[in-house]
Write a protein that holds these residues in place. Structure first.
Motif, short mmCIF file in Angstrom:
data_model
loop_
_atom_site.label_atom_id
_atom_site.label_comp_id
_atom_site.label_asym_id
_atom_site.label_seq_id
_atom_site.Cartn_x
_atom_site.Cartn_y
_atom_site.Cartn_z
N TRP A 9 23.37 -34.52 58.45
CA TRP A 9 23.04 -35.33 57.29
C TRP A 9 23.60 -34.67 56.05
O TRP A 9 23.28 -33.53 55.74
CB TRP A 9 21.53 -35.48 57.17
N ILE A 10 24.39 -35.40 55.33
CA ILE A 10 25.06 -34.87 54.14
C ILE A 10 24.23 -35.26 52.91
O ILE A 10 23.93 -36.43 52.69
CB ILE A 10 26.50 -35.43 54.02
N MET A 11 23.89 -34.25 52.13
CA MET A 11 22.99 -34.42 50.99
C MET A 11 23.76 -34.65 49.70
O MET A 11 24.94 -34.33 49.59
CB MET A 11 22.12 -33.16 50.83
N GLY A 12 23.04 -35.15 48.72
CA GLY A 12 23.57 -35.31 47.38
C GLY A 12 22.44 -35.61 46.42
O GLY A 12 21.32 -35.87 46.84
N PRO A 13 22.72 -35.58 45.12
CA PRO A 13 21.69 -35.90 44.13
C PRO A 13 21.11 -37.28 44.41
O PRO A 13 21.78 -38.16 44.94
CB PRO A 13 22.44 -35.88 42.80
N ASN A 14 19.85 -37.48 44.01
CA ASN A 14 19.17 -38.74 44.29
C ASN A 14 20.01 -39.96 43.97
O ASN A 14 20.75 -39.98 42.99
CB ASN A 14 17.88 -38.85 43.45
N PHE A 15 19.88 -40.99 44.84
CA PHE A 15 20.49 -42.29 44.55
C PHE A 15 19.88 -42.82 43.26
O PHE A 15 18.71 -42.61 42.99
CB PHE A 15 20.21 -43.28 45.68
N LYS A 16 20.68 -43.50 42.48
CA LYS A 16 20.18 -44.07 41.21
C LYS A 16 20.35 -45.56 41.23
O LYS A 16 21.18 -46.11 41.84
CB LYS A 16 20.94 -43.48 40.03
N LYS B 133 27.26 -33.03 48.58
CA LYS B 133 27.43 -31.57 48.54
C LYS B 133 27.77 -31.06 49.93
O LYS B 133 27.31 -31.59 50.93
CB LYS B 133 26.13 -30.89 48.08
N LYS B 134 28.56 -30.00 49.97
CA LYS B 134 28.92 -29.38 51.25
C LYS B 134 27.83 -28.38 51.63
O LYS B 134 28.02 -27.17 51.60
CB LYS B 134 30.28 -28.70 51.15
N ASP B 135 26.67 -28.92 51.97
CA ASP B 135 25.52 -28.12 52.34
C ASP B 135 24.69 -28.98 53.29
O ASP B 135 24.04 -29.93 52.85
CB ASP B 135 24.71 -27.75 51.09
N PHE B 136 24.76 -28.68 54.58
CA PHE B 136 24.11 -29.56 55.56
C PHE B 136 23.73 -28.78 56.82
O PHE B 136 24.27 -27.72 57.09
CB PHE B 136 25.02 -30.74 55.92
N MET C 214 17.16 -34.21 45.99
CA MET C 214 18.35 -34.51 46.81
C MET C 214 17.97 -35.55 47.85
O MET C 214 16.86 -35.55 48.36
CB MET C 214 18.85 -33.24 47.51
N ASP C 215 18.93 -36.43 48.17
CA ASP C 215 18.74 -37.43 49.23
C ASP C 215 19.76 -37.18 50.33
O ASP C 215 20.87 -36.72 50.06
CB ASP C 215 18.99 -38.85 48.69
N ARG C 216 19.38 -37.54 51.55
CA ARG C 216 20.37 -37.64 52.62
C ARG C 216 21.20 -38.87 52.29
O ARG C 216 20.66 -39.96 52.14
CB ARG C 216 19.71 -37.81 53.98
N LYS C 217 22.51 -38.69 52.17
CA LYS C 217 23.36 -39.82 51.78
C LYS C 217 24.23 -40.32 52.91
O LYS C 217 24.43 -41.52 53.05
CB LYS C 217 24.22 -39.42 50.59
N LEU C 218 24.79 -39.41 53.71
CA LEU C 218 25.62 -39.82 54.85
C LEU C 218 25.10 -39.16 56.12
O LEU C 218 24.74 -37.98 56.11
CB LEU C 218 27.08 -39.42 54.62
#
Length: 187
Positions: free
Chosen positions: A180-187, A82-85, A114-118
């Protein structure tokens, strides 16, 4: 070994880097914190982290970061992001032995949605501005210093679950932008 990160050496023009640094220097500073071992917030860094940070709210800076994140994610990672960081200006000082020991930027057992992904690091100091302060990754039993990352204007993007550190700065000052770029939890 397969490269686990995206890296652009001396990518940002010197004038842009200088204007980013000047803007960041005027922001209020605080001690860099670490996640509490109990998982209930943040605590002082102790032996793990010694740095000063500022939180930067600037749409131009956000757009620069997002441009590189979008490229890296398309080229290598394919994460749902997501573009929210948040953007952090980090300073490591040699006279304080500034550093950040081995850590990951994401908590894979978090109860959040949400997880930090990048993770993104933009080098704002030139390699002649400081000694020490190398950015390193740990891959299984090997340690890798990113070649060329000490050069001002370099951009590094990597999965937030990779273990990494900044070695002690022994002389001068190392400055960087971190996000840190967020996104839905890793699965």
């Amino acid at each position: 070994m397969k490269q686990n990160y995206c890296f652009w050496e001396k990518e940002l023009p010197s004038e842009l880097v200088q204007s980013l640094k000047e803007m960041c220097e005027n922001a209020p500073k605080e001690e860099g914190l670490i996640a509490s071992p109990k998982g209930d917030g943040f605590v002082e860094g102790g032996d793990i982290r010694k740095s000063q940070v500022s939180w930067i709210a600037d749409s131009d800076t956000d757009e620069i970061i997002w441009r590189y994140v979008s490229m890296a994610n398309k080229l290598m990672f394919g994460f749902d992001i997501k573009k929210d960081f948040a953007v952090q200006y980090t300073t490591y000082k040699g006279d304080e032995e500034g550093h950040y020991d081995w850590h990951q930027d994401t908590d894979m057992i978090s109860q959040e949605f949400m997880d930090r992904k990048l993770s993104v690091v933009i080098q704002l100091s030139d390699d002649t501005d400081y000694e020490g302060g190398d950015f390193q990754f740990e891959f299984n039993t090997s340690v890798e210093t990113v070649p060329g990352f000490r050069k001002k204007g370099s951009v590094l993007i990597f999965p937030s679950f990779l273990k990494h550190k900044v070695t002690k700065v022994t002389k001068g000052t190392r400055n960087s932008l971190v996000s840190w770029i967020m996104g839905p939890n890793f699965k």
